[in-house]
Design a protein around this motif. Structure first.
Motif, PDB file in Angstrom:
ATOM      1  N   MET A 176       0.828  -1.213   0.000  1.00  0.00           N
ATOM      2  CA  MET A 176       0.000   0.000   0.000  1.00  0.00           C
ATOM      3  C   MET A 176       0.865   1.267   0.000  1.00  0.00           C
ATOM      4  O   MET A 176       0.438   2.308  -0.492  1.00  0.00           O
ATOM      5  N   ALA A 177       2.079   1.175   0.540  1.00  0.00           N
ATOM      6  CA  ALA A 177       2.993   2.318   0.557  1.00  0.00           C
ATOM      7  C   ALA A 177       3.716   2.473  -0.785  1.00  0.00           C
ATOM      8  O   ALA A 177       4.524   3.381  -0.953  1.00  0.00           O
ATOM      9  N   GLY A 178       3.430   1.558  -1.743  1.00  0.00           N
ATOM     10  CA  GLY A 178       4.005   1.666  -3.076  1.00  0.00           C
ATOM     11  C   GLY A 178       5.320   0.932  -3.257  1.00  0.00           C
ATOM     12  O   GLY A 178       6.009   1.138  -4.253  1.00  0.00           O
ATOM     13  N   LEU A 179       5.676   0.048  -2.326  1.00  0.00           N
ATOM     14  CA  LEU A 179       6.931  -0.682  -2.445  1.00  0.00           C
ATOM     15  C   LEU A 179       6.770  -1.898  -3.346  1.00  0.00           C
ATOM     16  O   LEU A 179       5.743  -2.571  -3.314  1.00  0.00           O
ATOM     17  N   SER A 180       7.803  -2.167  -4.132  1.00  0.00           N
ATOM     18  CA  SER A 180       7.828  -3.386  -4.940  1.00  0.00           C
ATOM     19  C   SER A 180       8.086  -4.568  -4.003  1.00  0.00           C
ATOM     20  O   SER A 180       8.435  -4.381  -2.831  1.00  0.00           O
ATOM     21  N   THR A 181       7.956  -5.782  -4.525  1.00  0.00           N
ATOM     22  CA  THR A 181       8.235  -6.973  -3.721  1.00  0.00           C
ATOM     23  C   THR A 181       9.677  -6.958  -3.234  1.00  0.00           C
ATOM     24  O   THR A 181       9.954  -7.273  -2.074  1.00  0.00           O
ATOM     25  N   ALA A 182      10.609  -6.560  -4.101  1.00  0.00           N
ATOM     26  CA  ALA A 182      12.027  -6.499  -3.724  1.00  0.00           C
ATOM     27  C   ALA A 182      12.252  -5.446  -2.639  1.00  0.00           C
ATOM     28  O   ALA A 182      12.985  -5.686  -1.669  1.00  0.00           O
ATOM     29  N   GLN A 183      11.626  -4.272  -2.781  1.00  0.00           N
ATOM     30  CA  GLN A 183      11.777  -3.217  -1.776  1.00  0.00           C
ATOM     31  C   GLN A 183      11.165  -3.644  -0.439  1.00  0.00           C
ATOM     32  O   GLN A 183      11.726  -3.373   0.620  1.00  0.00           O
ATOM     33  N   ALA A 184      10.017  -4.315  -0.499  1.00  0.00           N
ATOM     34  CA  ALA A 184       9.371  -4.796   0.728  1.00  0.00           C
ATOM     35  C   ALA A 184      10.266  -5.814   1.428  1.00  0.00           C
ATOM     36  O   ALA A 184      10.384  -5.816   2.657  1.00  0.00           O
ATOM     37  N   GLY A 185      10.914  -6.688   0.642  1.00  0.00           N
ATOM     38  CA  GLY A 185      11.843  -7.660   1.219  1.00  0.00           C
ATOM     39  C   GLY A 185      13.033  -6.983   1.877  1.00  0.00           C
ATOM     40  O   GLY A 185      13.464  -7.372   2.965  1.00  0.00           O
ATOM     41  N   GLU A 186      13.588  -5.953   1.222  1.00  0.00           N
ATOM     42  CA  GLU A 186      14.717  -5.206   1.795  1.00  0.00           C
ATOM     43  C   GLU A 186      14.290  -4.505   3.083  1.00  0.00           C
ATOM     44  O   GLU A 186      15.017  -4.515   4.073  1.00  0.00           O
TER      45      GLU A 186
END
Length: 181
Positions: free
Chosen positions: A41-51
């Motif tokens: 919901m904050a606009g993060l990609s899957t990779a960014q969410a993982g980081e």
């Protein structure tokens, strides 16, 4: 809550191994999907969410706190808000993009200079560990006259700051613990 300074040598490796051995991930399984949803919901990609989750897990291991949202850790008397990947200012994922406030009565520590990056805030008298090795900043917005003591590593000693004071640049690598109040 006792302070364990995991900043030094083998303690970091020992603590990480112990936490992994008991299956500690920094977030309860039931909360993991809601944290993933918040990151999305904050606009993060899957990779960014993982980081982001890796950063949160590392901070939880360092501080002993408890993850309460995708990028926020409850420290009991304060909290750590982790900056989202690619953003200059940390913000709670439910809040609009803006520099975080440092409310009256709080001591606010930032991982970056000029009040940027991830931040910690404390409103309760306690001794706290600084989890950063960067050049950061802080805003002591506690009641005027309140003294915060920063444990200096080299040369050994203490730095005392009297509220209200803002310091746009401080070397966190040379600070061990801080006694708030």
């Amino acid at each position: 809550m006792p302070i364990i300074n995991v900043r030094r040598g083998a303690w970091s490796a020992l603590l990480a191994a112990a936490l992994l051995a008991v299956g500690f991930t920094g977030a309860q399984a039931a909360d993991a999907s809601s944290f993933t949803e918040q990151a999305s919901m904050a606009g993060l990609s899957t990779a960014q969410a993982g980081e982001l989750q890796r950063q949160v897990d590392a901070y939880v291991a360092q501080t002993g706190g408890r993850q309460i949202s995708a990028n926020k850790i409850d420290l009991g008397g304060g909290a750590l808000v982790v900056a989202l990947p690619g953003e200059t200012y940390a913000r709670d994922v439910a809040a609009p993009l803006a520099p975080p406030p440092c409310y009256a009565g709080d001591l606010c520590l930032y991982s970056g200079q000029n009040y940027t990056g991830s931040y910690l805030y404390f409103y309760k008298c306690q001794t706290v560990f600084v989890p950063w090795y960067t050049t950061g900043s802080f805003n002591d917005n506690q009641t005027s006259g309140t003294i915060s003591t920063f444990e200096r590593i080299s040369p050994p000693g203490h730095l005392r700051y009297v509220a209200k004071v803002k310091v746009p640049s401080i070397n966190w690598a040379n600070i061990g613990n801080i006694t708030v109040c």
